[in-house]
Design a protein around this motif. Sequence first.
Motif, PDB file in Angstrom:
ATOM      1  N   THR A  16       0.839  -1.205   0.000  1.00 17.16           N
ATOM      2  CA  THR A  16       0.000   0.000   0.000  1.00 17.16           C
ATOM      3  C   THR A  16       0.870   1.249   0.000  1.00 17.16           C
ATOM      4  OG1 THR A  16      -0.163   0.538   2.362  1.00 17.16           O
ATOM      5  CG2 THR A  16      -1.522  -1.285   1.547  1.00 17.16           C
ATOM      6  N   THR A  17       0.263   2.348  -0.366  1.00 17.63           N
ATOM      7  CA  THR A  17       0.916   3.643  -0.197  1.00 17.63           C
ATOM      8  C   THR A  17       0.873   4.002   1.284  1.00 17.63           C
ATOM      9  OG1 THR A  17      -1.172   4.798  -0.593  1.00 17.63           O
ATOM     10  CG2 THR A  17       0.246   4.410  -2.506  1.00 17.63           C
ATOM     11  N   ALA A  18       1.550   5.085   1.644  1.00 17.85           N
ATOM     12  CA  ALA A  18       1.520   5.550   3.025  1.00 17.85           C
ATOM     13  C   ALA A  18       0.069   5.762   3.449  1.00 17.85           C
ATOM     14  CB  ALA A  18       2.309   6.850   3.155  1.00 17.85           C
ATOM     15  N   VAL A  19      -0.244   5.327   4.659  1.00 14.82           N
ATOM     16  CA  VAL A  19      -1.617   5.402   5.157  1.00 14.82           C
ATOM     17  C   VAL A  19      -1.757   6.564   6.125  1.00 14.82           C
ATOM     18  CG1 VAL A  19      -3.438   4.173   6.391  1.00 14.82           C
ATOM     19  CG2 VAL A  19      -1.850   2.899   4.914  1.00 14.82           C
ATOM     20  N   ARG A  20      -2.792   7.372   5.933  1.00 12.59           N
ATOM     21  CA  ARG A  20      -3.100   8.472   6.846  1.00 12.59           C
ATOM     22  C   ARG A  20      -4.445   8.212   7.515  1.00 12.59           C
ATOM     23  NH1 ARG A  20      -0.722  13.459   6.479  1.00 12.59           N
ATOM     24  NH2 ARG A  20       0.924  13.716   4.925  1.00 12.59           N
ATOM     25  N   ARG A  21      -4.563   8.647   8.744  1.00  7.64           N
ATOM     26  CA  ARG A  21      -5.864   8.565   9.397  1.00  7.64           C
ATOM     27  C   ARG A  21      -6.740   9.694   8.866  1.00  7.64           C
ATOM     28  NH1 ARG A  21      -2.748   7.684  14.286  1.00  7.64           N
ATOM     29  NH2 ARG A  21      -2.762   5.460  14.766  1.00  7.64           N
ATOM     30  N   GLY A  22      -7.869   9.333   8.332  1.00  7.07           N
ATOM     31  CA  GLY A  22      -8.775  10.310   7.757  1.00  7.07           C
ATOM     32  C   GLY A  22      -9.776  10.835   8.769  1.00  7.07           C
ATOM     33  N   PRO A  23     -10.707  11.645   8.328  1.00  5.35           N
ATOM     34  CA  PRO A  23     -11.685  12.286   9.211  1.00  5.35           C
ATOM     35  C   PRO A  23     -12.611  11.311   9.923  1.00  5.35           C
ATOM     36  CG  PRO A  23     -12.238  12.649   6.894  1.00  5.35           C
ATOM     37  CD  PRO A  23     -10.871  12.063   6.920  1.00  5.35           C
ATOM     38  N   ARG A  24     -12.713  10.091   9.412  1.00  4.73           N
ATOM     39  CA  ARG A  24     -13.596   9.121  10.066  1.00  4.73           C
ATOM     40  C   ARG A  24     -13.142   8.810  11.490  1.00  4.73           C
ATOM     41  NH1 ARG A  24     -15.469   4.494   5.767  1.00  4.73           N
ATOM     42  NH2 ARG A  24     -15.773   5.818   3.935  1.00  4.73           N
ATOM     43  N   HIS A  25     -11.851   8.942  11.740  1.00  4.20           N
ATOM     44  CA  HIS A  25     -11.360   8.621  13.077  1.00  4.20           C
ATOM     45  C   HIS A  25     -11.859   9.608  14.129  1.00  4.20           C
ATOM     46  CE1 HIS A  25      -8.716   5.887  10.900  1.00  4.20           C
ATOM     47  NE2 HIS A  25      -8.578   5.258  12.049  1.00  4.20           N
ATOM     48  N   ALA A 195       9.874   4.058  -1.597  1.00  5.14           N
ATOM     49  CA  ALA A 195       8.984   4.830  -2.462  1.00  5.14           C
ATOM     50  C   ALA A 195       8.876   6.266  -1.958  1.00  5.14           C
ATOM     51  CB  ALA A 195       7.605   4.179  -2.497  1.00  5.14           C
ATOM     52  N   PRO A 196       8.717   7.226  -2.849  1.00  5.20           N
ATOM     53  CA  PRO A 196       8.715   8.642  -2.465  1.00  5.20           C
ATOM     54  C   PRO A 196       7.657   9.026  -1.433  1.00  5.20           C
ATOM     55  CG  PRO A 196       8.958   8.418  -4.837  1.00  5.20           C
ATOM     56  CD  PRO A 196       8.649   7.045  -4.314  1.00  5.20           C
ATOM     57  N   ASP A 197       6.510   8.359  -1.450  1.00  5.31           N
ATOM     58  CA  ASP A 197       5.431   8.743  -0.535  1.00  5.31           C
ATOM     59  C   ASP A 197       5.666   8.326   0.906  1.00  5.31           C
ATOM     60  OD1 ASP A 197       4.823   6.003  -1.745  1.00  5.31           O
ATOM     61  OD2 ASP A 197       3.465   6.060  -0.025  1.00  5.31           O
ATOM     62  N   LEU A 198       6.689   7.505   1.159  1.00  5.22           N
ATOM     63  CA  LEU A 198       6.866   6.959   2.499  1.00  5.22           C
ATOM     64  C   LEU A 198       7.325   7.980   3.528  1.00  5.22           C
ATOM     65  CD1 LEU A 198       8.266   3.413   1.685  1.00  5.22           C
ATOM     66  CD2 LEU A 198       6.021   4.012   2.607  1.00  5.22           C
ATOM     67  N   HIS A 199       7.636   9.205   3.107  1.00  2.18           N
ATOM     68  CA  HIS A 199       7.939  10.244   4.096  1.00  2.18           C
ATOM     69  C   HIS A 199       6.697  10.573   4.922  1.00  2.18           C
ATOM     70  CE1 HIS A 199       6.082  12.768   0.987  1.00  2.18           C
ATOM     71  NE2 HIS A 199       5.901  13.667   1.924  1.00  2.18           N
ATOM     72  N   GLN A 200       5.523  10.167   4.451  1.00  4.26           N
ATOM     73  CA  GLN A 200       4.272  10.416   5.161  1.00  4.26           C
ATOM     74  C   GLN A 200       3.860   9.241   6.044  1.00  4.26           C
ATOM     75  OE1 GLN A 200       1.477  11.068   2.007  1.00  4.26           O
ATOM     76  NE2 GLN A 200       2.374  13.004   1.389  1.00  4.26           N
ATOM     77  N   HIS A 201       4.608   8.157   6.000  1.00  5.44           N
ATOM     78  CA  HIS A 201       4.156   6.907   6.611  1.00  5.44           C
ATOM     79  C   HIS A 201       4.615   6.767   8.055  1.00  5.44           C
ATOM     80  CE1 HIS A 201       2.503   2.928   6.446  1.00  5.44           C
ATOM     81  NE2 HIS A 201       3.660   2.342   6.722  1.00  5.44           N
ATOM     82  N   ARG A 243      12.780  10.070   4.490  1.00  6.70           N
ATOM     83  CA  ARG A 243      12.280  10.936   5.554  1.00  6.70           C
ATOM     84  C   ARG A 243      10.971  10.378   6.099  1.00  6.70           C
ATOM     85  NH1 ARG A 243       9.032  15.533   5.679  1.00  6.70           N
ATOM     86  NH2 ARG A 243       8.782  15.485   3.430  1.00  6.70           N
ATOM     87  N   GLY A 244      10.863  10.378   7.426  1.00  6.33           N
ATOM     88  CA  GLY A 244       9.703   9.780   8.071  1.00  6.33           C
ATOM     89  C   GLY A 244      10.013   8.390   8.565  1.00  6.33           C
ATOM     90  N   CYS A 245      11.092   7.771   8.051  1.00  9.20           N
ATOM     91  CA  CYS A 245      11.500   6.445   8.482  1.00  9.20           C
ATOM     92  C   CYS A 245      12.945   6.491   8.953  1.00  9.20           C
ATOM     93  CB  CYS A 245      11.375   5.431   7.346  1.00  9.20           C
ATOM     94  SG  CYS A 245       9.741   5.325   6.625  1.00  9.20           S
ATOM     95  N   ASP A 246      13.482   7.672   9.177  1.00 13.84           N
ATOM     96  CA  ASP A 246      14.913   7.791   9.392  1.00 13.84           C
ATOM     97  C   ASP A 246      15.286   8.045  10.845  1.00 13.84           C
ATOM     98  OD1 ASP A 246      15.313  11.237   8.215  1.00 13.84           O
ATOM     99  OD2 ASP A 246      13.917  10.301   9.612  1.00 13.84           O
ATOM    100  N   ARG A 247      14.401   7.658  11.760  1.00 17.22           N
ATOM    101  CA  ARG A 247      14.709   7.834  13.158  1.00 17.22           C
ATOM    102  C   ARG A 247      15.283   6.544  13.718  1.00 17.22           C
ATOM    103  NH1 ARG A 247      11.337  12.164  14.516  1.00 17.22           N
ATOM    104  NH2 ARG A 247      10.956  13.313  12.611  1.00 17.22           N
ATOM    105  N   SER A 248      16.088   6.653  14.739  1.00 17.40           N
ATOM    106  CA  SER A 248      16.641   5.463  15.377  1.00 17.40           C
ATOM    107  C   SER A 248      15.526   4.682  16.036  1.00 17.40           C
ATOM    108  CB  SER A 248      17.671   5.870  16.433  1.00 17.40           C
ATOM    109  OG  SER A 248      18.745   6.544  15.823  1.00 17.40           O
TER     110      SER A 248
END
Length: 267
Positions: A16-25, A195-201, A243-248
Amino acid sequence: MTPFRAVLFDFFGTLTTAVRRGPRHAVIAQMLGSDLETLTTVLDRTYYTRASGMFGSAEADLRFVCDRMGTRPSDDTLRDALAARTDALRAETRLRADAAAALRAVRDRGLRTAVVSDCTYELAAYVPHLPVATLLDTLVFSTEVGECKPAARMYLTACERLDVTPEECLYVGDGGSRELTGATEVGMTAVRLAAPDLHQHLTFNADAGWTGPIVASLTDAVTMVDPALRRHPPRVGPTLPARGCDRSPVTVTVRERTPVRQDAGRD
């Protein structure tokens, strides 16, 4: 070099692409007598606890979340909120454009396929209805195994079901839960999808120091099953995760872990 007989894929952030919590939550939080920020914080901090399947059911899992939020919805309300959560997660799941084609390409080469995913109970409810379901030979969920990646049982369960050895498997993942390290430690060949979108994941316990093969797409990952290309595996970008996955990795003494980001989710 042992020929591959199977390719194992992570699900969230990989197929899947990066998943975001939408307004339904926000609506779900209200149903449970709380607010979105509190719900999000509890979901994130208890992710591994819940993904290990220790509560036995989706309903018990959500009741645990409510206890942590300090709310006590009725059983009927809890069931309604659970149905809403499953619908929300399904709506927020977007398969990568090349996911089905990549799986089909693997099978066309005579190899078997599997999903190996850390997840909570909702995923099992809707994966069978996704377009890629018929292209997967088995599904291995952490809730079912009772452990999360990088535990060896997650990978070895897939091997047992596919009747292959770890050395005969290629593992493809975005690197969350130190999944690439775990796959390598049991003897698999692992490749990180950058993948480029994973900075949001949202990424828990990332493989931040991964120095193995890296690809930009699932299509590129499939080329690694070809023996000639395996001698010079593809690599894109830096050796550190996107970016977004680059933390220890977070080191904790309890099973609840704070995520890297809170603007996406796979719970």
